[in-house]
Design a protein around this motif. Structure first.
Motif, PDB file in Angstrom:
ATOM      1  N   TYR A 141       0.924  -1.081  -0.039  1.00  0.00           N
ATOM      2  CA  TYR A 141      -0.052  -0.252   0.228  1.00  0.00           C
ATOM      3  C   TYR A 141       0.939   1.314   0.036  1.00  0.00           C
ATOM      4  O   TYR A 141       1.802   1.273   0.749  1.00  0.00           O
ATOM      5  CB  TYR A 141      -1.011   0.003   1.262  1.00  0.00           C
ATOM      6  CG  TYR A 141      -2.171  -0.936   1.160  1.00  0.00           C
ATOM      7  CD1 TYR A 141      -3.111  -0.327   0.622  1.00  0.00           C
ATOM      8  CD2 TYR A 141      -2.031  -2.155   1.394  1.00  0.00           C
ATOM      9  CE1 TYR A 141      -4.314  -0.966   0.376  1.00  0.00           C
ATOM     10  CE2 TYR A 141      -3.451  -2.968   1.416  1.00  0.00           C
ATOM     11  CZ  TYR A 141      -4.382  -2.209   0.932  1.00  0.00           C
ATOM     12  OH  TYR A 141      -5.522  -3.094   0.743  1.00  0.00           O
ATOM     13  N   ASN A 283      -6.396   4.639   1.832  1.00  0.00           N
ATOM     14  CA  ASN A 283      -5.681   5.846   1.270  1.00  0.00           C
ATOM     15  C   ASN A 283      -5.450   6.886   2.124  1.00  0.00           C
ATOM     16  O   ASN A 283      -5.039   8.191   1.592  1.00  0.00           O
ATOM     17  CB  ASN A 283      -6.713   6.298   0.125  1.00  0.00           C
ATOM     18  CG  ASN A 283      -6.828   5.311  -1.084  1.00  0.00           C
ATOM     19  OD1 ASN A 283      -6.097   5.097  -1.871  1.00  0.00           O
ATOM     20  ND2 ASN A 283      -7.880   4.353  -1.037  1.00  0.00           N
ATOM     21  N   SER A 312       1.194   4.569  -6.554  1.00  0.00           N
ATOM     22  CA  SER A 312      -0.111   5.111  -6.752  1.00  0.00           C
ATOM     23  C   SER A 312      -0.353   5.185  -8.150  1.00  0.00           C
ATOM     24  O   SER A 312       0.460   5.377  -9.071  1.00  0.00           O
ATOM     25  CB  SER A 312      -0.038   6.682  -6.326  1.00  0.00           C
ATOM     26  OG  SER A 312      -0.107   6.393  -4.882  1.00  0.00           O
ATOM     27  N   ARG A 313      -1.728   5.020  -8.774  1.00  0.00           N
ATOM     28  CA  ARG A 313      -1.744   4.914 -10.051  1.00  0.00           C
ATOM     29  C   ARG A 313      -3.096   6.120 -10.367  1.00  0.00           C
ATOM     30  O   ARG A 313      -3.081   6.431 -11.464  1.00  0.00           O
ATOM     31  CB  ARG A 313      -2.594   3.631 -10.351  1.00  0.00           C
ATOM     32  CG  ARG A 313      -1.717   2.622 -10.109  1.00  0.00           C
ATOM     33  CD  ARG A 313      -2.256   1.077 -10.549  1.00  0.00           C
ATOM     34  NE  ARG A 313      -1.423   0.022 -10.345  1.00  0.00           N
ATOM     35  CZ  ARG A 313      -0.803  -0.289  -9.234  1.00  0.00           C
ATOM     36  NH1 ARG A 313      -0.947   0.255  -7.992  1.00  0.00           N
ATOM     37  NH2 ARG A 313       0.032  -1.476  -9.104  1.00  0.00           N
ATOM     38  N   THR A 314      -3.997   6.438  -9.472  1.00  0.00           N
ATOM     39  CA  THR A 314      -4.978   7.288  -9.776  1.00  0.00           C
ATOM     40  C   THR A 314      -5.031   8.647  -8.841  1.00  0.00           C
ATOM     41  O   THR A 314      -4.276   8.734  -7.856  1.00  0.00           O
ATOM     42  CB  THR A 314      -6.358   6.768  -9.537  1.00  0.00           C
ATOM     43  OG1 THR A 314      -6.419   6.094  -7.998  1.00  0.00           O
ATOM     44  CG2 THR A 314      -6.348   5.375 -10.237  1.00  0.00           C
ATOM     45  N   HIS A 318     -10.005   9.125  -5.960  1.00  0.00           N
ATOM     46  CA  HIS A 318     -10.212   7.756  -6.541  1.00  0.00           C
ATOM     47  C   HIS A 318      -9.378   6.599  -5.866  1.00  0.00           C
ATOM     48  O   HIS A 318      -8.281   6.443  -5.991  1.00  0.00           O
ATOM     49  CB  HIS A 318      -9.471   7.993  -8.158  1.00  0.00           C
ATOM     50  CG  HIS A 318     -10.076   9.070  -8.851  1.00  0.00           C
ATOM     51  ND1 HIS A 318      -9.767  10.107  -9.014  1.00  0.00           N
ATOM     52  CD2 HIS A 318     -11.170   8.748 -10.203  1.00  0.00           C
ATOM     53  CE1 HIS A 318     -10.791  10.893  -9.571  1.00  0.00           C
ATOM     54  NE2 HIS A 318     -11.330   9.968 -10.200  1.00  0.00           N
ATOM     55  N   GLU A 320      -7.802   3.502  -4.292  1.00  0.00           N
ATOM     56  CA  GLU A 320      -7.192   2.324  -4.479  1.00  0.00           C
ATOM     57  C   GLU A 320      -7.129   1.476  -3.349  1.00  0.00           C
ATOM     58  O   GLU A 320      -6.854   1.805  -2.027  1.00  0.00           O
ATOM     59  CB  GLU A 320      -5.679   2.659  -5.143  1.00  0.00           C
ATOM     60  CG  GLU A 320      -5.632   3.431  -6.188  1.00  0.00           C
ATOM     61  CD  GLU A 320      -3.948   3.526  -6.482  1.00  0.00           C
ATOM     62  OE1 GLU A 320      -3.219   2.951  -6.038  1.00  0.00           O
ATOM     63  OE2 GLU A 320      -4.040   4.227  -7.683  1.00  0.00           O
ATOM     64  N   GLU A 324      -4.727  -3.385  -6.069  1.00  0.00           N
ATOM     65  CA  GLU A 324      -3.447  -2.461  -6.246  1.00  0.00           C
ATOM     66  C   GLU A 324      -2.209  -2.487  -5.341  1.00  0.00           C
ATOM     67  O   GLU A 324      -1.227  -2.552  -5.931  1.00  0.00           O
ATOM     68  CB  GLU A 324      -3.988  -0.955  -6.138  1.00  0.00           C
ATOM     69  CG  GLU A 324      -5.050  -0.326  -7.516  1.00  0.00           C
ATOM     70  CD  GLU A 324      -6.259  -0.965  -7.043  1.00  0.00           C
ATOM     71  OE1 GLU A 324      -7.174  -0.601  -7.760  1.00  0.00           O
ATOM     72  OE2 GLU A 324      -6.615  -1.534  -5.601  1.00  0.00           O
ATOM     73  N   ASN A 328       1.246  -3.807  -6.521  1.00  0.00           N
ATOM     74  CA  ASN A 328       2.481  -3.197  -6.301  1.00  0.00           C
ATOM     75  C   ASN A 328       3.752  -4.175  -6.023  1.00  0.00           C
ATOM     76  O   ASN A 328       4.772  -3.961  -6.204  1.00  0.00           O
ATOM     77  CB  ASN A 328       2.212  -2.084  -5.175  1.00  0.00           C
ATOM     78  CG  ASN A 328       1.747  -0.884  -5.801  1.00  0.00           C
ATOM     79  OD1 ASN A 328       1.918  -0.701  -6.738  1.00  0.00           O
ATOM     80  ND2 ASN A 328       0.973  -0.147  -4.849  1.00  0.00           N
TER      81      ASN A 328
END
Length: 386
Positions: A141, A283, A312-314, A318, A320, A324, A328
């Motif tokens: 995370y 998050n 992080s992607r978004t 948004h 995650e 996710e 990772n």
């Protein structure tokens, strides 16, 4: 290899296997891996049907892990690594055979069912140079990495207390006696190892606490309980921990905590502040400085560390979550393998990932917990390899 997706094999994880599907989804998310082969089921026909449904070449669906090793070793396009998604007691023989055949390994936790096997496997990985990644999911995370960086920078001062918990409710009744296969092997000492809840989920909590704080466990004292009648292993654990340097810790794991779906929580209290992270609100990281307002640090913020940003992607807002985080780990494993083969240092995503030694520490922790709890009065035990 630096450009193409890595080729992934899998042992176990076929039709109906929860964790196998998680591995497949996570490995695909960023385009670093392609599943091409596997020994998916103890029933070869069922495994082959599963492989066909997954769009794989039926010729690369093998009856056993030994068949997979033989078949893939003979191919120029052999798999680059194999994910082990089987019950605990099978991890060691499968991983050992794969490493000896020259394959890298991604293994479910705990690394092995016994401490002896964990020591042997970690030694084999280190001496052979083969990669062994262990799927301690919660270290994937972004905000867990952010907490690790900020603790390391001294933002909360010297650590005083660490509290970590992992309560679940899914085994609050004897579902292993009613045909639940996942619960059945988890409550069988021959298949799961000596620790019940402490081995299944407590090892996650232990790794999370050490990952974020960087503390080294000095000794522990444990109280294990089995609340469901007829169950052979613990379904609830309380562990007192003393760390080198004087910090204290408290760990709770439970498979019978009604009202908790997946309540992983970490709280780290220092001399000048604290951090709190809750997996069901992943998050956000709660920061409470000694002389200031409590702050909510959110994933996606501009001022986060590189360790968090790279995972992080978004954009902010948004969410995650679990997939996710698992992805990772697969990103990190791919980067570590590519870096090793290229003779370079891995980039940020390939650093601070759980490896064979982390798996060994987890098994050593479980063994020490059970040893402590088996005394009439819980006694302080120093785990090896911590």
């Amino acid at each position: 290899m630096s450009k193409r997706p890595l080729r992934l094999g899998m042992v176990g994880g076929g039709q109906g296997a929860y964790i196998g599907n998680i591995h497949r989804l996570a490995s695909r998310l960023d385009g670093n891996w392609t599943l091409v082969a596997g020994a998916f089921d103890v029933d070869p026909d069922r495994g082959r049907e599963f492989a066909i449904n997954e769009g794989l070449d039926p010729a690369r669906s093998y009856g056993t892990f030994q068949d997979l090793i033989a078949g893939e070793s003979a191919r120029e396009d052999r798999v680059d690594a194999v994910a082990i998604c089987t019950p605990n007691f099978t991890h060691y023989p499968i991983a050992k055979a794969l490493i000896e055949a020259g394959f890298d390994v991604i293994c479910e936790k705990p690394l092995t069912a016994t401490l002896e096997d964990a020591v042997a496997l970690e030694t084999l990985s280190r001496e052979s140079g083969r990669f062994v990644g262990v799927t301690y999911t919660y270290s994937g995370y972004p905000m867990v990495h952010e907490a690790r960086v900020r603790v390391g920078r001294g933002e909360i001062g010297d650590i005083r207390t660490v509290q970590v918990e992992y309560p679940l409710e899914w085994m609050a009744t004897a579902i292993e006696q009613k045909g639940n296969a996942q619960a059945a092997w988890r409550t069988d000492p021959k298949k799961n190892g000596r620790g019940g809840s402490i081995g299944d989920i407590g090892t996650h909590a232990y790794h999370l606490a050490g990952f974020v704080t960087g503390l080294t466990l000095e000794k522990l004292a444990a109280d294990l309980a089995t609340f469901v009648p007829g169950r052979a292993l613990d379904d609830n654990a309380h562990v007192l921990m003393r760390y080198e340097g004087g910090a204290r810790g408290l760990l709770w794991s439970s498979q019978v905590a009604l009202g908790n779906s997946n309540g992983v929580r970490l709280r780290v209290f220092g001399a000048t502040g604290s951090f709190q992270w809750f997996q069901e609100q992943p998050n956000e990281l709660i920061y409470a400085p000694l002389d200031g307002r409590v702050q909510t640090i959110k994933r996606g913020a501009d001022d986060l560390s590189e360790d968090a940003k790279v995972r992080s992607r978004t954009p902010p807002g948004h969410p995650e979550g679990y997939l996710e985080a698992f992805a990772n780990l697969y990103c990190g494993f791919a980067e570590a393998i590519r870096a090793r083969l290229a003779g370079r240092e891995p980039t940020a995503i390939g650093r601070n990932i759980p490896l064979a030694y982390d798996g060994l520490k987890g098994v050593a922790f479980v063994e020490a917990v059970v040893d402590s709890a088996e005394s009439d009065t819980p006694r302080w035990i120093k785990p090896i390899a911590v």
